[in-house]
Write a protein that holds these residues in place. Structure first.
Motif, PDB file in Angstrom:
ATOM      1  N   LEU A   1      45.853  36.479  37.401  1.00 20.70           N
ATOM      2  CA  LEU A   1      44.853  35.466  37.051  1.00 20.70           C
ATOM      3  C   LEU A   1      43.771  35.332  38.124  1.00 20.70           C
ATOM      4  CD1 LEU A   1      46.633  32.387  35.430  1.00 20.70           C
ATOM      5  CD2 LEU A   1      44.955  33.906  34.411  1.00 20.70           C
ATOM      6  N   GLU A   2      44.150  35.585  39.389  1.00 17.01           N
ATOM      7  CA  GLU A   2      43.163  35.480  40.461  1.00 17.01           C
ATOM      8  C   GLU A   2      42.004  36.453  40.245  1.00 17.01           C
ATOM      9  OE1 GLU A   2      46.364  35.817  40.881  1.00 17.01           O
ATOM     10  OE2 GLU A   2      46.984  33.907  41.778  1.00 17.01           O
ATOM     11  N   THR A   3      42.277  37.562  39.565  1.00 16.69           N
ATOM     12  CA  THR A   3      41.245  38.560  39.305  1.00 16.69           C
ATOM     13  C   THR A   3      40.074  37.959  38.518  1.00 16.69           C
ATOM     14  OG1 THR A   3      42.970  40.245  39.195  1.00 16.69           O
ATOM     15  CG2 THR A   3      40.820  40.869  38.361  1.00 16.69           C
ATOM     16  N   LEU A   4      40.368  36.986  37.673  1.00 17.44           N
ATOM     17  CA  LEU A   4      39.322  36.372  36.847  1.00 17.44           C
ATOM     18  C   LEU A   4      38.396  35.469  37.661  1.00 17.44           C
ATOM     19  CD1 LEU A   4      41.364  35.346  33.669  1.00 17.44           C
ATOM     20  CD2 LEU A   4      40.114  37.457  34.102  1.00 17.44           C
ATOM     21  N   ARG A   5      38.886  34.984  38.798  1.00 17.45           N
ATOM     22  CA  ARG A   5      38.110  34.047  39.617  1.00 17.45           C
ATOM     23  C   ARG A   5      37.568  32.892  38.768  1.00 17.45           C
ATOM     24  NH1 ARG A   5      34.047  37.996  42.700  1.00 17.45           N
ATOM     25  NH2 ARG A   5      34.164  39.082  40.702  1.00 17.45           N
ATOM     26  N   LEU A   6      38.438  32.355  37.958  1.00 21.54           N
ATOM     27  CA  LEU A   6      38.062  31.286  37.033  1.00 21.54           C
ATOM     28  C   LEU A   6      37.874  29.981  37.809  1.00 21.54           C
ATOM     29  CD1 LEU A   6      37.737  30.509  34.022  1.00 21.54           C
ATOM     30  CD2 LEU A   6      40.172  29.943  34.018  1.00 21.54           C
ATOM     31  N   SER A   7      36.829  29.259  37.475  1.00 18.13           N
ATOM     32  CA  SER A   7      36.590  27.956  38.088  1.00 18.13           C
ATOM     33  C   SER A   7      36.344  26.921  37.002  1.00 18.13           C
ATOM     34  CB  SER A   7      35.384  28.009  39.037  1.00 18.13           C
ATOM     35  OG  SER A   7      34.175  28.142  38.297  1.00 18.13           O
TER      36      SER A   7
ATOM     37  N   ALA B   1      41.946  36.161  25.143  1.00 17.19           N
ATOM     38  CA  ALA B   1      42.671  37.425  25.272  1.00 17.19           C
ATOM     39  C   ALA B   1      42.693  37.890  26.720  1.00 17.19           C
ATOM     40  CB  ALA B   1      42.023  38.490  24.387  1.00 17.19           C
ATOM     41  N   LEU B   2      41.585  37.684  27.422  1.00 23.34           N
ATOM     42  CA  LEU B   2      41.506  38.065  28.833  1.00 23.34           C
ATOM     43  C   LEU B   2      42.514  37.260  29.651  1.00 23.34           C
ATOM     44  CD1 LEU B   2      39.809  40.021  30.504  1.00 23.34           C
ATOM     45  CD2 LEU B   2      38.187  38.177  30.910  1.00 23.34           C
ATOM     46  N   LEU B   3      42.617  35.973  29.368  1.00 21.79           N
ATOM     47  CA  LEU B   3      43.617  35.128  30.021  1.00 21.79           C
ATOM     48  C   LEU B   3      45.024  35.648  29.763  1.00 21.79           C
ATOM     49  CD1 LEU B   3      42.400  31.491  29.279  1.00 21.79           C
ATOM     50  CD2 LEU B   3      42.747  32.463  31.543  1.00 21.79           C
ATOM     51  N   GLN B   4      45.275  36.024  28.521  1.00 20.74           N
ATOM     52  CA  GLN B   4      46.598  36.500  28.130  1.00 20.74           C
ATOM     53  C   GLN B   4      46.982  37.756  28.908  1.00 20.74           C
ATOM     54  OE1 GLN B   4      47.039  36.892  23.874  1.00 20.74           O
ATOM     55  NE2 GLN B   4      48.896  38.121  24.046  1.00 20.74           N
TER      56      GLN B   4
ATOM     57  N   MET C   1      34.625  34.360  37.631  1.00 18.30           N
ATOM     58  CA  MET C   1      33.661  34.898  36.668  1.00 18.30           C
ATOM     59  C   MET C   1      34.086  36.285  36.223  1.00 18.30           C
ATOM     60  SD  MET C   1      31.176  32.732  36.164  1.00 18.30           S
ATOM     61  CE  MET C   1      29.758  33.711  35.643  1.00 18.30           C
ATOM     62  N   VAL C   2      33.646  36.694  35.024  1.00 13.67           N
ATOM     63  CA  VAL C   2      33.929  38.037  34.534  1.00 13.67           C
ATOM     64  C   VAL C   2      32.851  38.965  35.051  1.00 13.67           C
ATOM     65  CG1 VAL C   2      34.211  39.448  32.494  1.00 13.67           C
ATOM     66  CG2 VAL C   2      34.988  37.093  32.465  1.00 13.67           C
ATOM     67  N   SER C   3      33.252  40.020  35.719  1.00 18.76           N
ATOM     68  CA  SER C   3      32.273  40.940  36.283  1.00 18.76           C
ATOM     69  C   SER C   3      31.871  41.994  35.279  1.00 18.76           C
ATOM     70  CB  SER C   3      32.856  41.619  37.534  1.00 18.76           C
ATOM     71  OG  SER C   3      34.015  42.335  37.209  1.00 18.76           O
ATOM     72  N   ALA C   4      30.622  42.413  35.313  1.00 17.70           N
ATOM     73  CA  ALA C   4      30.126  43.465  34.427  1.00 17.70           C
ATOM     74  C   ALA C   4      30.475  44.817  35.031  1.00 17.70           C
ATOM     75  CB  ALA C   4      28.620  43.330  34.243  1.00 17.70           C
ATOM     76  N   ASP C   5      31.259  45.602  34.303  1.00 21.57           N
ATOM     77  CA  ASP C   5      31.701  46.894  34.832  1.00 21.57           C
ATOM     78  C   ASP C   5      31.909  47.824  33.652  1.00 21.57           C
ATOM     79  OD1 ASP C   5      34.732  48.110  36.414  1.00 21.57           O
ATOM     80  OD2 ASP C   5      32.735  48.978  36.295  1.00 21.57           O
ATOM     81  N   SER C   6      30.838  48.323  33.087  1.00 28.56           N
ATOM     82  CA  SER C   6      30.919  49.101  31.860  1.00 28.56           C
ATOM     83  C   SER C   6      30.895  50.594  32.143  1.00 28.56           C
ATOM     84  CB  SER C   6      29.749  48.726  30.944  1.00 28.56           C
ATOM     85  OG  SER C   6      29.803  49.452  29.753  1.00 28.56           O
ATOM     86  N   VAL C   7      31.825  51.294  31.511  1.00 32.00           N
ATOM     87  CA  VAL C   7      31.865  52.747  31.607  1.00 32.00           C
ATOM     88  C   VAL C   7      31.537  53.311  30.240  1.00 32.00           C
ATOM     89  CG1 VAL C   7      33.310  54.755  32.027  1.00 32.00           C
ATOM     90  CG2 VAL C   7      33.576  52.714  33.440  1.00 32.00           C
ATOM     91  N   SER C   8      30.611  54.220  30.178  1.00 26.49           N
ATOM     92  CA  SER C   8      30.185  54.760  28.891  1.00 26.49           C
ATOM     93  C   SER C   8      30.672  56.190  28.719  1.00 26.49           C
ATOM     94  CB  SER C   8      28.655  54.721  28.788  1.00 26.49           C
ATOM     95  OG  SER C   8      28.242  55.198  27.543  1.00 26.49           O
ATOM     96  N   VAL C   9      31.579  56.358  27.768  1.00 25.76           N
ATOM     97  CA  VAL C   9      32.047  57.673  27.365  1.00 25.76           C
ATOM     98  C   VAL C   9      31.859  57.724  25.853  1.00 25.76           C
ATOM     99  CG1 VAL C   9      34.024  59.252  27.363  1.00 25.76           C
ATOM    100  CG2 VAL C   9      33.748  57.625  29.224  1.00 25.76           C
ATOM    101  N   PHE C  10      31.722  58.877  25.264  1.00 22.76           N
ATOM    102  CA  PHE C  10      31.499  59.014  23.819  1.00 22.76           C
ATOM    103  C   PHE C  10      30.100  58.570  23.402  1.00 22.76           C
ATOM    104  CE2 PHE C  10      36.054  57.902  24.234  1.00 22.76           C
ATOM    105  CZ  PHE C  10      36.658  58.977  23.617  1.00 22.76           C
ATOM    106  N   ALA C  11      29.177  58.310  24.326  1.00 20.21           N
ATOM    107  CA  ALA C  11      27.926  57.668  23.946  1.00 20.21           C
ATOM    108  C   ALA C  11      26.800  58.633  23.612  1.00 20.21           C
ATOM    109  CB  ALA C  11      27.478  56.727  25.068  1.00 20.21           C
TER     110      ALA C  11
END
Length: 340
Positions: free
Chosen positions: A163-169, A152-155, A1-11
């Motif tokens: 690819l293991e980082t994506l933990r795709l199932s 694009a994330l796959l690429q 799964m894609v994990s939510a990890d948002s960093v806000s700069v310029f906001a």
């Protein structure tokens, strides 16, 4: 799964202040004269004329201002990883605010930015991954935008061996394909991109399981379906540890390829033994090289399959070493080796 990890700069600040910061960052490494020109042009676009509506009430002006920034975004920029991530997060945030997610404009802009994020050189792979992940999580679950974003994330992940980082199932993939508002052809192309990513990463076993889904997604009698079926057969034969070939015969496209030379080889592995394999080789001398198949590996695989069939046929009875040696075409002294 894609994990939510948002960093806000310029906001911080108003729309105009945020876009000004984006322009400053995008032009940071430009020659001084080009940078000055860009800043003047931005002011002409973003600053309301006397008596005009403020930016907060003029969507067209805000769109034009953001398009100006998008046109300046040709690379990750000259900044720290936190700045890069903050820059693209804010850019995507305004994009998703200013255009409907099903509009042709946002598809175009997202595609251009994904091109920047996936283009070589591939420095800052982790920040590229986070930025694209943040965008994926920010788009609606049923949005067609999720297709090019995850591709694009796959690429990026495959190019960096992560690819293991994506933990795709496969469960995730099946769910996404049901949720996303995309065509059948796009679903097939997405499955193909997954197959290609795992092949590129040296994981043919995982690629094979997605290959079965990819082949089944195509019209069985189409040229694409037939080509994919042959590729699936070749991949299955190429994997030393894959012995369960029955799922291939459940695919209509594979059955439709019954006249192909590789289909006859697949039948040998399912229903026959070494004599039939050697006979097939004599009739098809150039096929192994054509499909990058290794003869020694195929011999080992069919010997193991023949041994398994022999053992199944003798359940509850003794299996003479001489019969094993005869079936596998090996010396009697080698039987123990194949039995362990």
């Amino acid at each position: 799964m894609v994990s939510a990890d948002s960093v806000s700069v310029f906001a911080e600040g108003t729309f105009e202040e945020q876009i000004q910061e984006l322009v400053d960052y995008a032009t940071r490494s430009s020659p001084e004269d080009e940078r000055a020109t860009a800043l003047r042009l931005f002011q002409d676009i973003a600053k309301p004329a006397e008596g005009a509506k403020p930016n907060e009430k003029d969507q067209e002006r805000r769109r034009n201002a953001l398009i100006f920034v998008l046109d300046q975004t040709k690379s990750l920029g000259d900044g720290s990883e936190q700045e890069i991530e903050g820059y693209f997060n804010l850019l995507f945030s305004h994009l998703l605010t200013l255009w409907p997610t099903d509009s042709s404009e946002i598809k175009h802009h997202i595609s251009s930015l994904l091109g920047v994020l996936t283009s070589p050189p591939s420095e800052h792979p982790s920040v590229r991954y986070r930025v694209i992940s943040n965008l994926f999580n920010a788009t609606p679950r049923n949005s067609a935008l999720r297709l090019p974003i995850y591709t694009a994330l796959l690429q990026v992940a495959a190019a960096n061996g992560e690819l293991e980082t994506l933990r795709l199932s496969r469960k995730d993939v099946e769910q996404w394909l049901q949720e996303w508002d995309i065509s059948r052809e796009e679903r097939s192309q997405f499955l193909k991109s997954i197959v290609d990513a795992f092949i590129q990463s040296g994981q043919p076993e995982t690629a094979y399981h997605y290959t079965l889904s990819y082949v089944s997604s195509l019209p069985s009698s189409s040229p694409e379906g037939q080509s994919a079926a042959i590729d699936a057969i070749a991949l299955a034969l190429r994997i030393p540890s894959l012995f369960d070939l029955d799922p291939l015969f459940k695919l209509d496209a594979v059955v439709s390829a019954k006249d192909h030379e590789l289909f006859s080889l697949l039948q040998v592995f399912l229903n026959s033994g070494l004599p039939e394999f050697y006979s097939w080789l004599e009739s098809h001398p150039a096929v192994l090289e054509k499909y990058e198949l290794d003869r020694a590996q195929l011999e080992r695989k069919i010997r193991l399959l023949s041994f398994a069939s022999l053992g199944f046929a003798h359940v509850g009875h003794d299996l003479p070493y001489s019969e094993v040696a005869s079936t596998l075409q090996i010396d009697l002294s080698q039987v123990e080796k194949w039995a362990n």
